[in-house]
Write a protein that holds these residues in place. Structure first.
Motif, PDB file in Angstrom:
ATOM      1  N   ASN A 104       0.752 -11.422  -8.535  1.00 33.75           N
ATOM      2  CA  ASN A 104       1.435 -10.300  -7.894  1.00 33.75           C
ATOM      3  C   ASN A 104       2.575 -10.764  -7.001  1.00 33.75           C
ATOM      4  OD1 ASN A 104      -0.251  -8.277  -8.961  1.00 33.75           O
ATOM      5  ND2 ASN A 104      -1.768  -8.576  -7.350  1.00 33.75           N
ATOM      6  N   THR A 106       5.438  -9.165  -3.824  1.00 34.95           N
ATOM      7  CA  THR A 106       5.718  -8.088  -2.870  1.00 34.95           C
ATOM      8  C   THR A 106       7.110  -8.272  -2.299  1.00 34.95           C
ATOM      9  OG1 THR A 106       3.375  -8.001  -2.238  1.00 34.95           O
ATOM     10  CG2 THR A 106       4.955  -6.927  -0.769  1.00 34.95           C
ATOM     11  N   VAL A 112       5.905  -3.430  -4.876  1.00 39.05           N
ATOM     12  CA  VAL A 112       5.002  -4.425  -5.437  1.00 39.05           C
ATOM     13  C   VAL A 112       5.200  -4.531  -6.943  1.00 39.05           C
ATOM     14  CG1 VAL A 112       3.278  -4.092  -3.634  1.00 39.05           C
ATOM     15  CG2 VAL A 112       3.131  -2.744  -5.746  1.00 39.05           C
ATOM     16  N   PRO A 140      -0.447  -2.636  -6.769  1.00 44.13           N
ATOM     17  CA  PRO A 140      -0.623  -4.016  -7.246  1.00 44.13           C
ATOM     18  C   PRO A 140      -1.840  -4.168  -8.128  1.00 44.13           C
ATOM     19  CG  PRO A 140      -1.236  -3.838  -4.932  1.00 44.13           C
ATOM     20  CD  PRO A 140      -0.607  -2.535  -5.312  1.00 44.13           C
TER      21      PRO A 140
END
Length: 217
Positions: A104, A106, A112, A140
């Motif tokens: 992931n 950000t 996200v 996410p």
């Protein structure tokens, strides 16, 4: 967690310092360490600077069209604050020379998304990325409690790739890729794309990553 990250970083430093053999251990932790160092470099020196310094000369990325990364990156100014990311899982080829990571990211504004990065060792044994792509998400992806890694098998199958050849004598050409981890990235003119990674299990190829990005994403 901090102790674990420190051990990973030390492992990565040892790989760089040691004289690399013709073949490497298929160690997922070294790829995780490379990802952590990559993200740290982005926070310290700037997002696109970090991408340029860790990319192979033939690396490609989607912006959204497929481009040669270093040609595109040298024209970019670093954003004031870099995107931040962390891998969730890593896949490594049987011979330890190719890997794929996914996790992931950000943005500073709270946006996200996910990423997939393909890594390859250079002649000195250092990991360099050869493909990077990702997309935004409404929420996410679920993050596992621990980062994990999987290694493709070297076992020969009836219809599968042969195991990697044994290292030759000093001065011989390095062995060819073992084909236990294969990837493909197809992009369309409308900006849509599909990135897939398949790993050899000993009996068949298993699709472990299948990213599909719609046009306009």
């Amino acid at each position: 967690m901090r102790a674990r990250l420190a051990l990973l970083a030390l492992g990565a430093a040892a790989l760089v310092a040691a004289k690399p053999p013709l073949r490497f251990q298929p160690d997922p932790s070294s790829v995780i360490a490379a990802e952590i160092a990559f993200n740290r470099l982005a926070q310290q020196k700037g997002q696109w600077t970090a991408f340029a310094e860790t990319a192979a000369d033939d690396a490609v990325m989607f912006v959204p069209q497929r481009v040669l990364a270093k040609d595109w990156l040298k024209k970019q100014a670093n954003p004031a604050v870099s995107v931040s990311w962390s891998p969730s899982i890593v896949y490594v080829s049987c011979d330890g020379n190719l890997a794929a990571s996914s996790g992931n990211w950000t943005q500073p504004d709270g946006t996200v998304g996910y990423f997939t990065t393909i890594w390859r060792r250079d002649k000195k044994g250092r990991w360099q990325w050869i493909l990077d792509h990702g997309d935004t998400l409404a929420t996410p992806r679920a993050t596992p409690e621990f980062m994990s890694g999987k290694v493709a098998t070297c076992k020969r199958g009836p219809d599968g790739p042969p195991p990697p050849p044994a290292p030759g004598k000093k001065g011989d050409m390095p062995p060819p890729p073992d084909e236990s981890l294969v990837w493909n990235a197809d992009g369309a003119t409308d900006g849509s794309r599909q990135v897939t990674v398949r790993m050899w299990t000993g009996a068949a190829y298993e699709t472990v990553i299948d990213d599909r990005v719609k046009a306009g994403s």
